[in-house]
Enzyme design. Sequence first.
Site, mmCIF file in Angstrom:
data_model
loop_
_atom_site.group_PDB
_atom_site.id
_atom_site.type_symbol
_atom_site.label_atom_id
_atom_site.label_comp_id
_atom_site.label_asym_id
_atom_site.label_seq_id
_atom_site.Cartn_x
_atom_site.Cartn_y
_atom_site.Cartn_z
ATOM 1 N N ARG A 171 -7.852 12.988 12.716
ATOM 2 C CA ARG A 171 -6.412 12.738 12.901
ATOM 3 C C ARG A 171 -5.610 14.031 12.761
ATOM 4 O O ARG A 171 -5.989 14.925 12.015
ATOM 5 C CB ARG A 171 -5.943 11.654 11.907
ATOM 6 N N ASP A 190 2.730 -0.542 12.326
ATOM 7 C CA ASP A 190 1.430 -1.086 11.891
ATOM 8 C C ASP A 190 1.177 -2.499 12.420
ATOM 9 O O ASP A 190 0.069 -3.018 12.279
ATOM 10 C CB ASP A 190 1.342 -1.068 10.362
ATOM 11 N N LYS A 214 0.834 -1.208 0.000
ATOM 12 C CA LYS A 214 0.000 0.000 0.000
ATOM 13 C C LYS A 214 0.869 1.260 0.000
ATOM 14 O O LYS A 214 0.643 2.181 -0.775
ATOM 15 C CB LYS A 214 -0.898 -0.061 1.254
ATOM 16 N N ARG A 224 2.924 6.013 -3.348
ATOM 17 C CA ARG A 224 4.067 6.814 -3.804
ATOM 18 C C ARG A 224 4.282 6.666 -5.302
ATOM 19 O O ARG A 224 4.570 7.645 -6.010
ATOM 20 C CB ARG A 224 5.329 6.402 -3.024
ATOM 21 N N ARG A 241 -6.823 -2.727 10.491
ATOM 22 C CA ARG A 241 -5.774 -3.544 11.128
ATOM 23 C C ARG A 241 -6.272 -4.192 12.421
ATOM 24 O O ARG A 241 -5.851 -5.292 12.781
ATOM 25 C CB ARG A 241 -4.513 -2.714 11.378
ATOM 26 N N SER A 249 7.685 10.057 11.665
ATOM 27 C CA SER A 249 6.535 9.786 10.787
ATOM 28 C C SER A 249 6.989 9.752 9.335
ATOM 29 O O SER A 249 7.467 10.746 8.792
ATOM 30 C CB SER A 249 5.467 10.868 10.962
HETATM 31 C C1 S3P Z 1 2.789 5.060 6.260
HETATM 32 C C2 S3P Z 1 3.474 5.436 7.364
HETATM 33 C C3 S3P Z 1 3.131 5.030 8.728
HETATM 34 C C4 S3P Z 1 2.090 3.923 8.762
HETATM 35 C C5 S3P Z 1 1.024 4.105 7.742
HETATM 36 C C6 S3P Z 1 1.603 4.199 6.348
HETATM 37 C C7 S3P Z 1 3.267 5.506 4.946
HETATM 38 O O1 S3P Z 1 2.653 6.149 9.425
HETATM 39 O O2 S3P Z 1 1.520 3.814 10.033
HETATM 40 O O3 S3P Z 1 0.138 2.991 7.789
HETATM 41 O O4 S3P Z 1 2.835 4.973 3.915
HETATM 42 O O5 S3P Z 1 4.121 6.408 4.919
HETATM 43 P P1 S3P Z 1 3.644 7.229 10.057
HETATM 44 O O6 S3P Z 1 3.492 8.462 9.253
HETATM 45 O O7 S3P Z 1 3.171 7.353 11.449
HETATM 46 O O8 S3P Z 1 5.046 6.726 9.963
#
Ligand code: S3P
Length: 475
Positions: A165, A361, A65, A70, A434, A210
């Site tokens: 969020r 995750d 995903k 990206r 999840r 993040s």
């Molecule tokens: C993701 C980054 C993660 C992850 C999310 C997908 C991504 O979040 O939990 O399911 O595709 O960059 P964070 O931004 O908290 O790292």
Amino acid sequence: MMFAGIFHPPQRGCRAGDPGRRLVRTYKGLMIVIDDSDSARTNEDAVVVSPINRVRGELHMPGDKSISHRAAMLSALAAGESNLKNFSSARDCVATLECLQSLGVRIVKNDARVVIEGSGSSGLQQPTHSLDARNSGTTMRLLAGILAGQSFAATITGDDSLRARPMLRVAEPLRLMGAQVEVAANGCAPLRIKGRRPLQPIRYQLPIASAQIKSAVLLAGLAADGVTTVEEPAQTRDHTERILPQFGARLTRNGNAHSIQGGLPLHSCNIFVPGDISSAAYFIAAAVALPDSDLFIRDVGLNPTRTAFLSTLRAMGANISVADERLEDGEPAGTIHVRGRALKETVKLDVSDALVSSLIDELPLLAFVAANIGCEMKLSNAKELRVKESDRIAATVENLSRMGAHIEERLDGWRLYRGSRLHGAHLSSFSDHRIAMACAVAALVATGTSEIEGARDSVSVSLPEFWTLLESVSE
Ligand code: S3P
């Protein structure tokens, strides 16, 4: 209303012949039952799951995903036609494709093959309506980075969960780069972004680990007139850093600091997206927890920033091997082979700091596996879990408590005590994909039948095929 349930073997009090229940088909000994009893009528998206003996067979996961988001976004910014193979089937990635289409990008999708006609980094068009990221935080935050560098204004919104969020974390660096970013009074979406071209290059220290925010800054950096650097407090998934050079971007790394040269054109590209290891994790967990299991997962992503789940399970005594390792368009991929065997109940899992980012995750699932074998798990420094698709700390503690585990909720994690044994229970997905899949795995290996509220459809956010794939390897 009705729901589909997995029963294996048929349980007392839960038989296909019971009033209100009707057997519709069998598959490898599993019975899929449509339940139209009164309780089901009030609970239309529930799934009933009974224990199985083992998982056996071979699976291919739909494309990752994170990588799919990206690949689609960069294809839209590149000049020319990009071909993406094994593109994710996740509803989140459909949201990304739809947002890009609303920005004037031509996309043809044929199952897992996606062809994107990019029109260059300034070729996006102002949308005529709000962009809808649905449930997808990655869509909203990464697209915010791209919109910051466009010469028009756009609004991006999402479903109830996404609109709760935190978004200031992405607004702040983009404002520093010169974009106007408005958020709702509570710091959440909708986001109204008036972009600027070129943006101001910045050096930005991420206050939280993040991958989404790191990626938003790097994508905005493509439209800056100079070098933009983003430094992360702990290593997060590095798919953006790996895929950007595939499209011709110039990126350098110095420890946890990543720098991108702005102003360079991107070229189109063909990408094979490896299978999603975070989706594979649920099947791996079931195979690990059921000693007689034997499961192969082929062509799955093995990016080291995503494989901490495998090493943690190995530390718990799991027999997991990896073969056919190769690089697919910058991303490691291969085959995972899991052979079930008894796990070590004496193991103490202590997860904090950097390990939290690499397991982000998989943490709820890990707690379910740990509880199932009766080992201890302490999770700390994981407040981020509270602002995912649901409050995953509360959701994990609630569901595991209902299954009989001795677990305490902490502000930044949980404490699971040794000696838990899981029994079937009434569980809730909290409308979080999840959590739904972690509950399903726990229910497959617990004693007795469980009912998981809101689980049938919520899995589609990342893996619409979840129930079918689970059936195909369950014995
Ligand atoms: C993701 C980054 C993660 C992850 C999310 C997908 C991504 O979040 O939990 O399911 O595709 O960059 P964070 O931004 O908290 O790292």
